[in-house]
Design a protein around this motif. Structure first.
Motif, PDB file in Angstrom:
ATOM      1  N   GLU A 166       0.831  -1.204   0.000  1.00  0.00           N
ATOM      2  CA  GLU A 166       0.000   0.000   0.000  1.00  0.00           C
ATOM      3  C   GLU A 166       0.870   1.259   0.000  1.00  0.00           C
ATOM      4  N   GLY A 167       1.978   1.200   0.738  1.00  0.00           N
ATOM      5  CA  GLY A 167       2.888   2.348   0.792  1.00  0.00           C
ATOM      6  C   GLY A 167       3.519   2.644  -0.547  1.00  0.00           C
ATOM      7  N   ASP A 168       3.946   1.601  -1.275  1.00  0.00           N
ATOM      8  CA  ASP A 168       4.548   1.806  -2.593  1.00  0.00           C
ATOM      9  C   ASP A 168       3.512   2.324  -3.591  1.00  0.00           C
ATOM     10  N   CYS A 169       2.277   1.829  -3.496  1.00  0.00           N
ATOM     11  CA  CYS A 169       1.208   2.337  -4.382  1.00  0.00           C
ATOM     12  C   CYS A 169       0.957   3.812  -4.125  1.00  0.00           C
ATOM     13  N   GLN A 170       1.010   4.222  -2.849  1.00  0.00           N
ATOM     14  CA  GLN A 170       0.811   5.632  -2.533  1.00  0.00           C
ATOM     15  C   GLN A 170       1.950   6.472  -3.089  1.00  0.00           C
ATOM     16  N   LYS A 171       3.174   5.973  -3.001  1.00  0.00           N
ATOM     17  CA  LYS A 171       4.318   6.695  -3.560  1.00  0.00           C
ATOM     18  C   LYS A 171       4.204   6.809  -5.078  1.00  0.00           C
ATOM     19  N   VAL A 172       3.683   5.766  -5.726  1.00  0.00           N
ATOM     20  CA  VAL A 172       3.463   5.813  -7.176  1.00  0.00           C
ATOM     21  C   VAL A 172       2.438   6.894  -7.515  1.00  0.00           C
ATOM     22  N   MET A 173       1.363   6.983  -6.714  1.00  0.00           N
ATOM     23  CA  MET A 173       0.361   8.020  -6.954  1.00  0.00           C
ATOM     24  C   MET A 173       0.946   9.419  -6.780  1.00  0.00           C
ATOM     25  N   ILE A 174       1.837   9.565  -5.811  1.00  0.00           N
ATOM     26  CA  ILE A 174       2.492  10.859  -5.613  1.00  0.00           C
ATOM     27  C   ILE A 174       3.390  11.183  -6.805  1.00  0.00           C
ATOM     28  N   ALA A 175       4.089  10.160  -7.320  1.00  0.00           N
ATOM     29  CA  ALA A 175       4.931  10.366  -8.509  1.00  0.00           C
ATOM     30  C   ALA A 175       4.092  10.813  -9.692  1.00  0.00           C
ATOM     31  N   MET A 176       2.912  10.221  -9.859  1.00  0.00           N
ATOM     32  CA  MET A 176       2.018  10.614 -10.948  1.00  0.00           C
ATOM     33  C   MET A 176       1.479  12.027 -10.719  1.00  0.00           C
ATOM     34  N   ALA A 177       1.262  12.383  -9.442  1.00  0.00           N
ATOM     35  CA  ALA A 177       0.728  13.704  -9.125  1.00  0.00           C
ATOM     36  C   ALA A 177       1.719  14.811  -9.428  1.00  0.00           C
ATOM     37  N   ILE A 178       3.002  14.556  -9.198  1.00  0.00           N
ATOM     38  CA  ILE A 178       4.005  15.616  -9.376  1.00  0.00           C
ATOM     39  C   ILE A 178       4.613  15.618 -10.771  1.00  0.00           C
ATOM     40  N   ALA A 179       4.178  14.705 -11.641  1.00  0.00           N
ATOM     41  CA  ALA A 179       4.767  14.603 -12.980  1.00  0.00           C
ATOM     42  C   ALA A 179       4.615  15.888 -13.772  1.00  0.00           C
ATOM     43  N   ASN A 180       3.527  16.631 -13.545  1.00  0.00           N
ATOM     44  CA  ASN A 180       3.271  17.871 -14.286  1.00  0.00           C
ATOM     45  C   ASN A 180       3.645  19.126 -13.504  1.00  0.00           C
ATOM     46  N   ASN A 181       4.347  18.941 -12.380  1.00  0.00           N
ATOM     47  CA  ASN A 181       4.718  20.071 -11.521  1.00  0.00           C
ATOM     48  C   ASN A 181       3.519  20.951 -11.183  1.00  0.00           C
ATOM     49  N   PRO A 182       2.472  20.397 -10.550  1.00  0.00           N
ATOM     50  CA  PRO A 182       1.260  21.178 -10.272  1.00  0.00           C
ATOM     51  C   PRO A 182       1.511  22.241  -9.210  1.00  0.00           C
ATOM     52  N   SER A 183       0.684  23.260  -9.233  1.00  0.00           N
ATOM     53  CA  SER A 183       0.778  24.312  -8.220  1.00  0.00           C
ATOM     54  C   SER A 183       0.203  23.852  -6.886  1.00  0.00           C
ATOM     55  N   LEU A 184      -0.835  22.991  -6.960  1.00  0.00           N
ATOM     56  CA  LEU A 184      -1.541  22.555  -5.761  1.00  0.00           C
ATOM     57  C   LEU A 184      -1.729  21.054  -5.788  1.00  0.00           C
ATOM     58  N   ILE A 185      -1.400  20.403  -4.676  1.00  0.00           N
ATOM     59  CA  ILE A 185      -1.672  18.976  -4.505  1.00  0.00           C
ATOM     60  C   ILE A 185      -2.696  18.821  -3.387  1.00  0.00           C
ATOM     61  N   ILE A 186      -3.785  18.121  -3.683  1.00  0.00           N
ATOM     62  CA  ILE A 186      -4.794  17.803  -2.669  1.00  0.00           C
ATOM     63  C   ILE A 186      -4.578  16.356  -2.248  1.00  0.00           C
ATOM     64  N   ALA A 187      -4.147  16.165  -1.009  1.00  0.00           N
ATOM     65  CA  ALA A 187      -3.867  14.820  -0.486  1.00  0.00           C
ATOM     66  C   ALA A 187      -5.009  14.430   0.447  1.00  0.00           C
ATOM     67  N   ASP A 188      -5.850  13.510  -0.008  1.00  0.00           N
ATOM     68  CA  ASP A 188      -7.043  13.101   0.738  1.00  0.00           C
ATOM     69  C   ASP A 188      -6.711  11.894   1.610  1.00  0.00           C
ATOM     70  N   GLU A 189      -6.371  12.152   2.867  1.00  0.00           N
ATOM     71  CA  GLU A 189      -6.014  11.111   3.834  1.00  0.00           C
ATOM     72  C   GLU A 189      -5.051  10.098   3.197  1.00  0.00           C
ATOM     73  N   PRO A 190      -3.859  10.563   2.820  1.00  0.00           N
ATOM     74  CA  PRO A 190      -2.946   9.708   2.043  1.00  0.00           C
ATOM     75  C   PRO A 190      -2.332   8.552   2.820  1.00  0.00           C
ATOM     76  N   THR A 191      -2.521   8.494   4.142  1.00  0.00           N
ATOM     77  CA  THR A 191      -1.894   7.426   4.925  1.00  0.00           C
ATOM     78  C   THR A 191      -2.922   6.518   5.593  1.00  0.00           C
ATOM     79  N   THR A 192      -4.148   6.470   5.054  1.00  0.00           N
ATOM     80  CA  THR A 192      -5.183   5.629   5.644  1.00  0.00           C
ATOM     81  C   THR A 192      -4.777   4.161   5.598  1.00  0.00           C
ATOM     82  N   ALA A 193      -4.941   3.458   6.727  1.00  0.00           N
ATOM     83  CA  ALA A 193      -4.690   2.011   6.848  1.00  0.00           C
ATOM     84  C   ALA A 193      -3.230   1.633   6.610  1.00  0.00           C
TER      85      ALA A 193
END
Length: 333
Positions: A166-193
């Motif tokens: 689950e931790g590696d999947c979350q890191k992959v999602m973060i990698a996908m989120a920052i791929a476009n260098n966004p101004s804002l990241i909305i992290a919806d309870e990123p460490t659940t379970a």
């Protein structure tokens, strides 16, 4: 300067019992380059707010707001196609339960490759005339995975989501989120379970992104203690109503709303002052269901300061940097 400015956001949902106002007059001001924590119990409406900002509306939702600006862009006036152009480029999302949001039939490498901006690929891969150093797609994906703390990039890139933790999947999602260098990241309870060690890694990664790249982060959580030290500013929400906002130091040192005081008391301080087998602090009562919300201030039935006037919705009070909605706030000298 405010990167995201939301004023009096309300969400009504059509149900079999009639229309229910699940979010009532919520206001958020996210300062550029900051980490802003949105804290509330499960079911308080944090994910509804995030989806309203992202434009992920269900057909039975009615979303209204006096103001919803991302920088100078009025999000309320954008068409669905225009809103989609902003998503992923200016605003990125990190969902809870990341494995359920990754495509189970595709390997991680292919999924990250899909979110890479086309312009970046053209510039990096094919623009030989400007003498830009050639960089393969594999190198770009590798750099993204390394940036989020995944060292075994070849193994992870060749894996399917169900083969990863689950931790590696979350890191992959973060990698996908920052791929476009966004101004804002909305992290919806990123460490659940997740276990405590993995939670610490994810929070450390988000903090690093904020510090090194000046990425603005809206961090949603139901655990006050886990994100309090990470946040520059905090907004507390209860049953779809914002109760108090302020910077971290103000909230911790001089909370004004009874709900804020209760959340701070739930933080365990392992300094030897906890009596053996003593009861942990809890706010009396339980959070009401969406179709049985109290009128006026929704904390009223559980509030230790509640009086008859609390059946009316409190006005906004601004006091020493705090923004609080309460008929009887605790005003410090």
């Amino acid at each position: 300067m405010a990167l995201l400015d939301v004023r009096n956001l309300s969400i009504d949902i059509e149900t079999a019992q009639g229309k229910i106002r699940i979010i009532e007059k919520v206001s958020l001001t996210i300062i550029e380059g900051s980490i802003h924590g949105l804290v509330g119990e499960s079911g308080s409406g944090k994910s509804f707010i995030a989806k309203a900002i992202l434009g992920l509306h269900n057909p039975n939702w009615t979303v209204t707001a006096d103001r919803m600006f991302l920088g100078s862009t009025d999000l309320t006036k954008l068409s669905p196609s225009e809103r989609r152009k902003i998503m992923g480029k200016q605003i990125a999302t990190i969902f809870q339960q990341p494995r359920s949001y990754l495509n189970p039939s595709k390997k991680i490498f292919s999924q990250i490759k899909e979110v890479l901006p086309k312009k970046r690929l053209v510039d990096k891969l094919f623009n030989k005339f400007k003498k830009i150093k050639d960089q393969s797609t594999e190198k770009i994906v590798k750099d993204l995975l390394h940036k989020v703390g995944i060292q075994n990039d070849k193994t992870v890139g060749a894996s399917y989501p169900h083969e990863l933790s689950e931790g590696d999947c979350q890191k992959v999602m973060i990698a996908m989120a920052i791929a476009n260098n966004p101004s804002l990241i909305i992290a919806d309870e990123p460490t659940t379970a997740m276990e405590a060690v993995t939670q610490a890694q994810i929070f450390r990664l988000l903090y690093k992104l904020n510090q090194l790249h000046n990425t603005t982060i809206l961090l949603l959580s139901n655990s006050f203690g886990s994100i309090s030290n990470l946040s520059d500013y905090m907004t507390l929400i209860y049953c779809g109503q914002t109760v108090e906002s302020g910077n971290y130091q103000q909230i911790m040192e001089s909370p004004m709303h009874p709900y804020t005081e209760a959340m701070i008391k739930t933080i365990l301080a392992f300094d030897g002052n906890i009596i053996h087998k003593s009861k942990l602090y809890t706010l009396p009562g339980s959070i009401p269901s969406a179709n049985q919300l109290p009128i006026g201030c929704r904390l009223g039935p559980r509030c230790p300061r509640a009086q008859r006037v609390c059946v009316t919705y409190p006005d906004v009070l601004i006091f020493k940097g705090h923004v609080v909605r309460c008929h009887f706030p605790k005003l410090s000298d």
